[in-house]
Design a protein around this motif. Structure first.
Motif, PDB file in Angstrom:
ATOM      1  N   GLY A  32       0.819  -0.888  -0.018  1.00  0.00           N
ATOM      2  CA  GLY A  32       0.021  -0.401  -0.132  1.00  0.00           C
ATOM      3  C   GLY A  32       1.312   1.453   0.052  1.00  0.00           C
ATOM      4  N   GLY A  33       0.052   2.306  -0.856  1.00  0.00           N
ATOM      5  CA  GLY A  33       1.034   3.521  -0.061  1.00  0.00           C
ATOM      6  C   GLY A  33       1.781   4.424   1.383  1.00  0.00           C
ATOM      7  N   ARG A  34       2.568   5.226   0.431  1.00  0.00           N
ATOM      8  CA  ARG A  34       3.350   5.489   1.368  1.00  0.00           C
ATOM      9  C   ARG A  34       3.450   7.091   1.347  1.00  0.00           C
ATOM     10  NH1 ARG A  34       1.036   2.015   3.461  1.00  0.00           N
ATOM     11  NH2 ARG A  34       2.615  -0.246   4.969  1.00  0.00           N
ATOM     12  N   ASP A  35       4.175   7.568   2.319  1.00  0.00           N
ATOM     13  CA  ASP A  35       5.014   9.003   2.443  1.00  0.00           C
ATOM     14  C   ASP A  35       6.508   8.372   2.576  1.00  0.00           C
ATOM     15  OD1 ASP A  35       5.523  11.289   1.939  1.00  0.00           O
ATOM     16  OD2 ASP A  35       4.914  11.597   4.179  1.00  0.00           O
ATOM     17  N   ALA A  36       7.103   8.828   1.850  1.00  0.00           N
ATOM     18  CA  ALA A  36       8.667   8.778   1.597  1.00  0.00           C
ATOM     19  C   ALA A  36       9.689  10.193   1.401  1.00  0.00           C
ATOM     20  CB  ALA A  36       8.699   6.925   0.878  1.00  0.00           C
ATOM     21  N   GLU A  37      11.301   9.669   1.312  1.00  0.00           N
ATOM     22  CA  GLU A  37      11.765  10.979   1.567  1.00  0.00           C
ATOM     23  C   GLU A  37      12.927  10.099   0.822  1.00  0.00           C
ATOM     24  OE1 GLU A  37      11.357  14.146   4.042  1.00  0.00           O
ATOM     25  OE2 GLU A  37       9.275  14.466   3.440  1.00  0.00           O
ATOM     26  N   GLY A  38      12.893   9.317   1.481  1.00  0.00           N
ATOM     27  CA  GLY A  38      14.199   8.227   1.440  1.00  0.00           C
ATOM     28  C   GLY A  38      14.530   7.922   0.088  1.00  0.00           C
ATOM     29  N   LEU A  39      15.638   8.111  -0.590  1.00  0.00           N
ATOM     30  CA  LEU A  39      15.766   7.376  -2.466  1.00  0.00           C
ATOM     31  C   LEU A  39      17.205   7.334  -2.135  1.00  0.00           C
ATOM     32  CD1 LEU A  39      15.419   6.397  -4.594  1.00  0.00           C
ATOM     33  CD2 LEU A  39      15.910   9.053  -5.909  1.00  0.00           C
TER      34      LEU A  39
END
Length: 358
Positions: free
Chosen positions: A168-175
């Motif tokens: 399911g969808g997630r908020d993410a800021e790390g790549l």
């Protein structure tokens, strides 16, 4: 991430003094702060500001990555908001030396990485992976283009990789992208965040499913691999956790520590020689800090160079007992979840209400 949620996160952090900001082994006898104690806000000894962004267009720097073609050049971009879909090449004085405009939507750009691209040349990867609505987007996107051999202003049509999460969808800021095999990882930003791995072989046209492979520290705002791939870092608003990824991801935690106090810490990257982290924050003319590493936190490329120069990285390690506290596996946010879930459950409703009212 927008400021209301950041304020809510700060409130939660203040209300949870017993819960570590980053999930990593800590010395129970050391309650005064230091390199393996994620509070304080001063950063390790030797931390210093390297430059401030001079370009007024860079008002919410949300990602940072060193160039693979141009020595002393760093790539950055703005967060979501009223900004142009542009990526900036900045020199060591904080001056913008090139602007690359991308003919795509700037939905919620949160991270940037430079790695070998599909054509075997250095490429800039921009992560449109944020989601201020808690995972409501049907998918996330990573744009990429070949890093220019000559730095100049230009307009490009980048290639697009599309991803969905298996759970399911997630908020993410790390790549982050492993330089050894080019595998891409996304780190979600949640109370109980996760590290997700992309498929080994990416579909350039269809959707690629991200698989959860580990837990991640509370409110992770960025992540990065070392130049040789033997370490990776996951940062939060307040601190950073380092992992030994010699045998792959998930890696073994080799400790955590405070980062220097910042307005809204968003970015992290290793220096090209692997001896330090570069950490940035949002804000006009915001600073970029250099934070030195030592001991087990040094990637192999830097530790080998130190040994060749007559040093002994193992003797200097501030977390020499980390392996004893985390044998054979990753730590991620497991201690955080086990230690703070009861308190978090009580507070989460209040935090959500606070976010909605801000």
């Amino acid at each position: 991430m927008r400021r209301p949620l950041a304020l809510a996160a700060a409130v939660l952090f203040a209300l949870l003094p017993a819960v570590p900001a980053t999930a990593a082994p800590m010395d129970p006898e050391d309650g005064t702060g230091g390199r393996n104690y994620p509070r304080g806000g001063e950063g390790p000894e030797g931390s210093e500001i390297v430059f401030n962004f001079q370009d007024e267009r860079i008002a919410e720097s949300s990602g940072l990555a060193p160039s693979l073609r141009h020595e002393g050049v760093w790539w950055t971009h703005n967060d979501s908001g009223d900004f142009a879909a542009e990526v900036y090449a900045v020199n060591e004085e904080g001056e913008t030396v090139a602007t690359v405009a991308l003919n795509v939507e700037l939905r919620d750009w949160e991270a940037i990485s430079v790695a070998q691209g599909p054509e075997g040349e250095p490429a800039v990867f921009v992560g449109d992976i944020g989601d201020n609505f808690g995972g409501s987007w049907p998918n996330i996107r990573v744009y990429h283009f070949t890093e220019p051999e000559v730095l100049s202003d230009m307009v490009l049509d980048p290639s697009v990789l599309t991803f969905t999460y298996e759970d399911g969808g997630r908020d993410a800021e790390g790549l982050m992208i492993d330089p050894r095999d080019g595998r891409l990882y996304v780190v979600s930003k949640e109370f109980a965040g996760s590290v997700y791995a992309a498929p080994e072989n990416l579909d350039p046209v269809g959707e690629n499913v991200l698989s959860r492979v580990d837990s991640a520290p509370l409110f992770a705002t960025d992540a990065a691999f070392s130049p040789d791939g033997t370490r990776y870092a996951i940062r939060t608003y307040w601190g950073v956790t380092l992992y030994d990824s010699t045998d792959g991801v998930p890696g073994r935690s080799v400790g955590s520590f405070d980062l220097p106090e910042m307005e809204q810490g968003e970015s992290v990257a290793f220096t090209p020689d692997g001896t330090a982290l570069m950490a940035g924050t949002e804000g006009m003319n915001s600073p970029v800090w250099r934070v030195p590493l030592e001991g087990e936190q040094l990637p192999d490329i830097a530790a080998d160079a130190e040994a060749d120069a007559g040093g002994d990285a193992s003797e200097a390690s501030p977390v020499s007992d980390a392996e004893d506290t985390d044998e054979g596996g990753s730590t991620g946010a497991t201690p955080l979840i086990l230690g703070g879930v009861a308190v978090a459950a009580v507070l989460i409703g209040g935090i959500i209400l606070l976010v909605r009212r801000l």
